[in-house]
Design a protein around this motif. Structure first.
Motif, short mmCIF file in Angstrom:
data_model
loop_
_atom_site.label_atom_id
_atom_site.label_comp_id
_atom_site.label_asym_id
_atom_site.label_seq_id
_atom_site.Cartn_x
_atom_site.Cartn_y
_atom_site.Cartn_z
N SER A 45 27.09 -49.93 20.44
CA SER A 45 25.69 -50.31 20.21
C SER A 45 25.39 -50.64 18.77
O SER A 45 24.27 -51.02 18.42
N ASP A 49 20.91 -47.95 11.97
CA ASP A 49 19.84 -48.84 11.53
C ASP A 49 20.23 -50.27 11.89
O ASP A 49 21.14 -50.85 11.30
N GLN A 50 19.54 -50.83 12.86
CA GLN A 50 19.92 -52.14 13.38
C GLN A 50 19.08 -53.27 12.82
O GLN A 50 19.12 -54.39 13.31
N GLU A 52 15.31 -54.85 10.93
CA GLU A 52 13.96 -55.19 11.39
C GLU A 52 13.22 -53.97 11.93
O GLU A 52 12.44 -54.07 12.88
N GLY A 53 13.51 -52.81 11.34
CA GLY A 53 12.80 -51.59 11.73
C GLY A 53 13.28 -50.97 13.02
O GLY A 53 12.65 -50.02 13.51
N ARG A 54 14.37 -51.44 13.57
CA ARG A 54 14.87 -50.91 14.84
C ARG A 54 16.00 -49.93 14.57
O ARG A 54 16.92 -50.22 13.82
N HIS A 55 15.93 -48.75 15.22
CA HIS A 55 16.95 -47.73 15.10
C HIS A 55 17.35 -47.27 16.50
O HIS A 55 16.48 -46.98 17.33
N ARG A 56 18.63 -47.24 16.74
CA ARG A 56 19.09 -46.73 18.03
C ARG A 56 19.15 -45.21 17.98
O ARG A 56 19.20 -44.60 16.89
#
Length: 225
Positions: A45, A49-50, A52-56
């Motif tokens: 996955s 820290d992926q 644009e403010g997205r975190h898995r």
């Protein structure tokens, strides 16, 4: 002539040495967890820290690294505060022993660590001045230069003491290139050990001037060459 009255250092020296040992151990623990992350490999996955403010969601291993890192941060701050208490008392004692004002004014005991360029030499200079005033006929302990060299490596490595990225960023680096992280961890842990030996050596040098019991006498004589 009676020897000058000095601040007692045995208690604060023990606290500083203990805090340095704990902080060094915390950085070793970071390294162990970073090795575990590198061996486990990055999940399919992607990094935590992926962008644009997205975190898995974190894996169990990543979550435990966050805990180890947070504990290490707390112990490092505690170590810094304890060392500063020792440094201020040793500086006052050095002034009493020499009868001269320190070369660096009091604000530099704090500012010397954070002011750019000055932080490359001021803290070591303060320690060297303390030794010079405490034991004017003795060589500067080698542990001073070992401590300062390792400190600079750990601070300037981009992965150690002055690293300003997030813990998730460190996790991503452990997956992709763990070597620099481990080198920084080793430098900081080594600096903590050298600093503990240095603290004991300088404490022993000061106490020897007044005939007090010296917790660091043996180390001080060894480090002095």
């Amino acid at each position: 002539m009676e020897p000058p009255a000095l601040h007692p250092l045995r208690g604060v020296t023990r606290c500083a040495v203990a805090a340095l040992a704990l902080a060094g151990g915390a950085w070793i623990a970071r390294g162990v967890w970073q090795i575990r992350l590198a061996k486990a490999g990055q999940p399919l996955s992607g990094p935590p820290d992926q962008g644009e403010g997205r975190h898995r969601p974190l894996t169990a291993l990543e979550d435990s690294y966050h805990f180890v890192s947070a504990c290490g941060d707390v112990l490092t701050v505690l170590c810094a505060l304890t060392f500063l208490v020792w440094l201020l008392r040793a500086r006052d004692n050095a002034r009493a022993l020499s009868g001269r004002q320190p070369r660096h004014a009091l604000p530099w005991v704090y500012l010397g660590w954070v002011v750019p360029v000055a932080n490359l030499w001021v803290p070591r200079g303060i320690v060297a001045d303390i030794h010079r005033a405490s034991a004017p006929e003795a060589r500067l302990p080698r542990t001073v230069d070992v401590w300062w060299g390792l400190w600079l490596v750990g601070a300037a490595s981009g992965a150690g003491l002055m690293y300003t990225g997030t813990t998730d960023a460190v996790v991503a680096r452990a997956y992709s290139n763990v070597g620099p992280l481990l080198a920084a961890d080793a430098a900081v842990a080594g600096a903590a050990v050298a600093c503990a030996l240095m603290v004991r050596a300088l404490t022993g040098a000061q106490e020897s001037r007044t005939g007090s019991p010296r917790s660091g006498n043996a180390i001080g004589s060894t480090a002095g060459g």
